[in-house]
Design a protein around this motif. Structure first.
Motif, mmCIF file in Angstrom:
data_model
loop_
_atom_site.group_PDB
_atom_site.id
_atom_site.type_symbol
_atom_site.label_atom_id
_atom_site.label_comp_id
_atom_site.label_asym_id
_atom_site.label_seq_id
_atom_site.Cartn_x
_atom_site.Cartn_y
_atom_site.Cartn_z
ATOM 1 N N TYR A 83 3.867 30.091 -93.167
ATOM 2 C CA TYR A 83 4.109 30.591 -91.814
ATOM 3 C C TYR A 83 4.928 31.883 -91.835
ATOM 4 O O TYR A 83 5.047 32.569 -90.825
ATOM 5 N N LEU A 84 5.512 32.227 -93.009
ATOM 6 C CA LEU A 84 6.355 33.419 -93.126
ATOM 7 C C LEU A 84 5.540 34.618 -93.612
ATOM 8 O O LEU A 84 4.908 34.560 -94.670
ATOM 9 N N PRO A 85 5.543 35.727 -92.868
ATOM 10 C CA PRO A 85 4.794 36.920 -93.299
ATOM 11 C C PRO A 85 5.217 37.423 -94.673
ATOM 12 O O PRO A 85 4.374 37.864 -95.466
ATOM 13 N N GLN A 122 13.742 33.075 -98.751
ATOM 14 C CA GLN A 122 13.145 33.732 -97.580
ATOM 15 C C GLN A 122 13.472 33.035 -96.252
ATOM 16 O O GLN A 122 13.910 33.689 -95.302
ATOM 17 N N PRO A 123 13.265 31.710 -96.127
ATOM 18 C CA PRO A 123 13.580 31.072 -94.844
ATOM 19 C C PRO A 123 15.076 31.001 -94.548
ATOM 20 O O PRO A 123 15.471 30.901 -93.383
ATOM 21 N N ARG A 153 1.853 35.963 -101.671
ATOM 22 C CA ARG A 153 0.655 35.167 -101.922
ATOM 23 C C ARG A 153 -0.547 36.057 -102.250
ATOM 24 O O ARG A 153 -1.436 35.671 -103.024
ATOM 25 N N GLU A 154 -0.586 37.241 -101.646
ATOM 26 C CA GLU A 154 -1.690 38.172 -101.916
ATOM 27 C C GLU A 154 -1.618 38.741 -103.329
ATOM 28 O O GLU A 154 -2.633 39.104 -103.916
ATOM 29 N N LYS A 155 -0.416 38.795 -103.887
ATOM 30 C CA LYS A 155 -0.226 39.399 -105.211
ATOM 31 C C LYS A 155 -0.312 38.397 -106.351
ATOM 32 O O LYS A 155 -0.731 38.737 -107.459
ATOM 33 N N PRO A 170 1.033 26.126 -91.394
ATOM 34 C CA PRO A 170 0.962 27.569 -91.682
ATOM 35 C C PRO A 170 0.767 28.448 -90.450
ATOM 36 O O PRO A 170 1.068 29.631 -90.496
ATOM 37 N N ASN A 171 0.269 27.875 -89.356
ATOM 38 C CA ASN A 171 0.001 28.691 -88.155
ATOM 39 C C ASN A 171 1.119 28.633 -87.124
ATOM 40 O O ASN A 171 0.946 29.050 -85.987
ATOM 41 N N VAL A 172 2.281 28.122 -87.512
ATOM 42 C CA VAL A 172 3.427 28.085 -86.598
ATOM 43 C C VAL A 172 4.048 29.484 -86.512
ATOM 44 O O VAL A 172 4.396 30.063 -87.552
ATOM 45 N N PRO A 173 4.218 30.042 -85.313
ATOM 46 C CA PRO A 173 4.896 31.335 -85.201
ATOM 47 C C PRO A 173 6.344 31.231 -85.667
ATOM 48 O O PRO A 173 7.017 30.223 -85.434
#
Length: 349
Positions: free
Chosen positions: A36-38, A65-66, A44-46, A328-331
């Motif tokens: 859920y964290l940008p 991070q959180p 994750r992309e890397k 994962p879709n929680v703002p």
């Protein structure tokens, strides 16, 4: 070798775990370091999932991070419950859209008896390194939780070979090969104890044991295939408090409260606060049980539901958390509203 770490500035979580008086309940969220964290999604992309888990610097960054974003009262190390099956020789892959898949699941009696808990902490040294690094980088802001999967839940994946709604292959193996199943459970218990003790030595200040699939067992099967091993793990760990989260095992709350040896019990959202308090009779701290999907609702509703949950549990011997991992879709703002509501909580006079 014992480590030296900065002094702890926020001990609210540990006080609640030990049943000490607190000014408000502490709060953290299962899977709070995640999708859920940008900033997590950029990593994750890397890097692949196991690159993130097995690189201490990445696991440390993700764990913190959180804490930077939401400022909860505890951090939980970024890792996975399937590290132990990996250390026991099971090939684990995470397939997008499918979840965990074992390349060589247990299919035969010989497969089962080949499982041996040898040098597990050494094989998972990257987790210990991540814990030590994270404790130092947290600089005493909040306590750090270590964790592992419960033997029954790990057994499910190792025999089924993948995620499942009912783990029919795992349950069938119990019935058809009880001696081989007991061997696997015994080795998993030893591996888990060794692993969790190594986490504590590395710097973990509390431990959570996830029995994610306890709820698919009948009460009698839970007594045979889950509870004894949870008890053995809890009773082996005396250095720090232990939280047992047996998801779905509402029928076992009383037994867990008085037999497991745990400092706290995690609760999913299918249990009412009143039922949980009645069954546990204030013998352990309770943790949970906000339905993660409620974080998708309006912020005002999140605030009202969170406050009502605390009203019902009470502020003492209670840790505010979700009933399972954050979705994962929680703002991010909704997750923040949950944490802030707890931090600003004041009971009615």
């Amino acid at each position: 070798m014992s480590q030296t770490f900065p002094p702890l500035k926020n001990d609210l979580f540990l006080r609640a775990l030990k049943g000490k008086d607190v000014e408000r309940p502490p709060v953290w969220m299962m899977r709070q370091a995640g999708r859920y964290l940008p900033q997590y999604m950029k990593l994750r992309e890397k890097y692949s999932f196991f690159e993130r888990v097995e690189t201490p610097e990445l696991a440390c960054e993700i764990t913190i991070q959180p804490i930077d974003e939401l400022e909860p009262d505890a951090a939980i190390i970024f890792s996975d419950i399937l590290t132990i099956p990996q250390a026991l020789g099971i090939d684990v892959d995470l397939v997008p859209g499918k979840g965990p898949v074992m390349g060589n699941p247990i299919k035969t009696v010989d497969d089962a008896f080949s499982i041996l808990a040898e040098d597990v902490p050494k094989k998972l040294q990257h987790v210990m390194d991540a814990i030590t690094l994270t404790r130092k980088e947290l600089n005493g802001r909040v306590p750090l939780i270590g964790f592992g999967g419960a033997p029954w839940t790990l057994f499910c994946y190792m025999v089924q070979g993948e995620g499942s709604r009912n783990f029919d292959k795992a349950k069938a193996f119990l019935t058809q090969q009880p001696d081989a199943s007991r061997h696997v459970m015994k080795e998993l218990t030893k591996a888990t104890i060794d692993y969790l003790k190594a986490q504590i030595t590395a710097g973990a200040q509390a431990i959570q044991v996830f029995d994610s699939w306890a709820g698919i067992l009948s009460p009698d099967d839970f007594n045979e295939w889950s509870l004894p091993y949870l008890m053995e793990i809890s009773n082996a760990i005396k250095e720090v408090p232990v939280i047992v989260f047996a998801k779905g095992a509402w029928y076992a709350l009383e037994r867990l409260a008085f037999k497991s040896g745990a400092s706290a019990l995690g609760l999913d959202w299918t249990i009412s606060p009143e039922f949980a308090r009645e069954k546990t009779r204030n013998n352990v701290t309770l943790q949970g049980n906000f339905d993660p999907t409620h974080l998708l609702g309006p912020i005002k509703d999140i605030e009202l539901k969170t406050k009502r949950m605390i009203d019902r549990f009470g502020t003492q011997r209670y840790i505010t958390n979700l009933g399972h991992g954050i979705l994962p879709n929680v703002p991010v703002d909704h997750a923040r509203a949950f944490v802030e509501t707890v931090k600003n909580y004041k009971s009615e006079p």
